[in-house]
Scaffold this active site. Sequence first.
Site, short mmCIF file in Angstrom:
data_model
loop_
_atom_site.label_atom_id
_atom_site.label_comp_id
_atom_site.label_asym_id
_atom_site.label_seq_id
_atom_site.Cartn_x
_atom_site.Cartn_y
_atom_site.Cartn_z
N ARG A 37 0.83 -1.21 0.00
CA ARG A 37 0.00 0.00 0.00
C ARG A 37 0.86 1.25 0.00
NH1 ARG A 37 2.66 2.04 3.22
NH2 ARG A 37 2.68 1.88 5.49
N GLU A 43 -0.84 9.95 8.57
CA GLU A 43 0.31 9.16 9.03
C GLU A 43 0.42 9.17 10.55
OE1 GLU A 43 1.58 6.70 7.16
OE2 GLU A 43 2.09 8.24 5.68
N ASP A 46 -3.39 5.92 12.73
CA ASP A 46 -4.21 4.70 12.86
C ASP A 46 -4.24 4.17 14.29
OD1 ASP A 46 -1.57 3.72 12.65
OD2 ASP A 46 -2.08 2.12 11.23
N GLY A 136 11.14 -3.54 3.24
CA GLY A 136 11.60 -2.46 4.11
C GLY A 136 11.51 -1.09 3.45
N GLY A 138 8.79 0.77 3.15
CA GLY A 138 7.66 1.57 3.65
C GLY A 138 6.41 1.40 2.81
N SER A 140 4.66 -1.50 2.92
CA SER A 140 3.95 -2.61 3.57
C SER A 140 4.18 -3.96 2.93
CB SER A 140 2.45 -2.33 3.63
OG SER A 140 2.19 -1.40 4.60
N SER A 141 5.43 -4.27 2.68
CA SER A 141 5.75 -5.62 2.19
C SER A 141 5.30 -6.65 3.23
CB SER A 141 7.24 -5.74 1.91
OG SER A 141 7.99 -5.44 3.06
N ASP A 186 -2.27 -0.96 7.40
CA ASP A 186 -1.62 -1.71 6.32
C ASP A 186 -2.38 -3.00 6.00
OD1 ASP A 186 0.13 0.31 6.82
OD2 ASP A 186 1.72 -0.96 7.62
N TYR A 236 9.07 3.69 16.73
CA TYR A 236 7.63 3.52 16.55
C TYR A 236 6.92 3.27 17.88
CZ TYR A 236 3.30 2.04 14.23
OH TYR A 236 2.00 1.92 13.80
C1 GLA Z 1 3.51 1.69 9.77
C2 GLA Z 1 2.46 0.92 10.55
C3 GLA Z 1 1.06 1.50 10.31
C4 GLA Z 1 1.04 3.01 10.53
C5 GLA Z 1 2.19 3.67 9.77
C6 GLA Z 1 2.29 5.14 10.07
O1 GLA Z 1 3.33 1.49 8.40
O2 GLA Z 1 2.45 -0.43 10.16
O3 GLA Z 1 0.12 0.86 11.13
O4 GLA Z 1 1.07 3.31 11.88
O5 GLA Z 1 3.45 3.07 10.07
O6 GLA Z 1 1.18 5.80 9.62
#
Ligand code: GLA
Length: 416
Positions: A37, A43, A46, A136, A138, A140-141, A186, A236
Amino acid sequence: MAAVAEGGRCPLLAAARGAYEAAFGGSAAVAAWAPGRVNLIGEHTDYNDGFVLPMALQLGTVLVGSPTRDGTVSILTTAPGADEPHRVQFPAPTLSHPLSPGQPHWANYVKGVIQHYRGGPVPGFNAVIASDVPLGGGLSSSASLEVATYTFLQQLCPDDGDLVAKALACQQAEHTFASMPCGIMDQFISVMGKESHALLIDCRSLDAVPVPLCDANLAVLITNSNVRHALSGSEYPTRRRQCQEAAAALGRSSLRDVTMAELEGGHGASVGSRHCGVCCRVYMCVCAASRSRLGEEVYRRARHVVGEIERTARAAQALQDGDYVTFGMLMVESHNSLRDDYAVSCPELDQLVAAALEVDGVYGSRMTGGGFGGCTVTLLVAEAAERAQQHIQEKYSGTATFYITKPSDGAKVLPL
Ligand code: GLA
């Protein structure tokens, strides 16, 4: 200039089937695919019960395989960049012998999904993974691997078909097997993605509204910085904790319920019905006290989240109205807030955004995903896409990879 990848799915399937035959002999009986995605805006909202506006990519992960009778799971990955070994074998879990995470790292996503699968017990199976989502990066692999695995398992031993529960199970897999306390965005978009649409997801109710994104004059350009800073893992959970701390200090269960007016203070900015007796005689209010009560750093984290939730709702409306100028402006505000208040950007992402904004025809640009490297997303007029890539690469100190992609459907079974 770096190559543009269109992310076709069929070559991936063909490669996975070929690798399956070579590794296990015979043909795979089942195939599933799930997308990565890109998040257009929203950002780090969620896990604060806020709004996000992602779209599913044409890039994704394929799993092909067949059930076996010996109760053993054997998996081979062909995904570029996966850690060694690329082939693993373990007994399918039972109640008395659940799976646990270990090495290699990539296998934890598969194991976690098997363990959290809602339609078990999962039989033994052989499978091959193939992916064109950069690992890696960003995009969402990991969610795409989780959701592809879940969709594959649905063919071996069907669950009740509840899609929200599917996304939540995949999120649990990531929490417990990859030690990443991610939000739901994601996995949700990888399951629910809709062709030609972004999804405005309310991460509290888990309702999603499709927002059309199919204007032929518009392009979504993803630029991979090809850097990943070491901080991404540790920071995170810290951000998540700071958000909880801020909400608790403001008397709310999440930052979704805090308005900017309340956060910025001013008398009458009531955050509850309790008498505070300090700054406002009637209601507990955040007034000037909020900044000092939260501490400067936590206050800024909260300011990003509260602002970003508002921005995301406005951006979805702007996209719905075809008002790309407003949308682009909100993207830039989002980036600045992530850089200055949330402190999850990095010099490479800032450079890519700044370069994109210099190009005629660019509406907006921002970092996307968790931050500390990975990708930026840029909204621009379609005919500017070529020169934008050229300009960004010229200005960037590293080597960028570009993807122009359209919103795709979520996970699906692939016919063989
Ligand atoms: C990562 C997390 C998501 C979200 C983003 C930031 O991708 O997996 O759940 O928190 O960071 O928006």
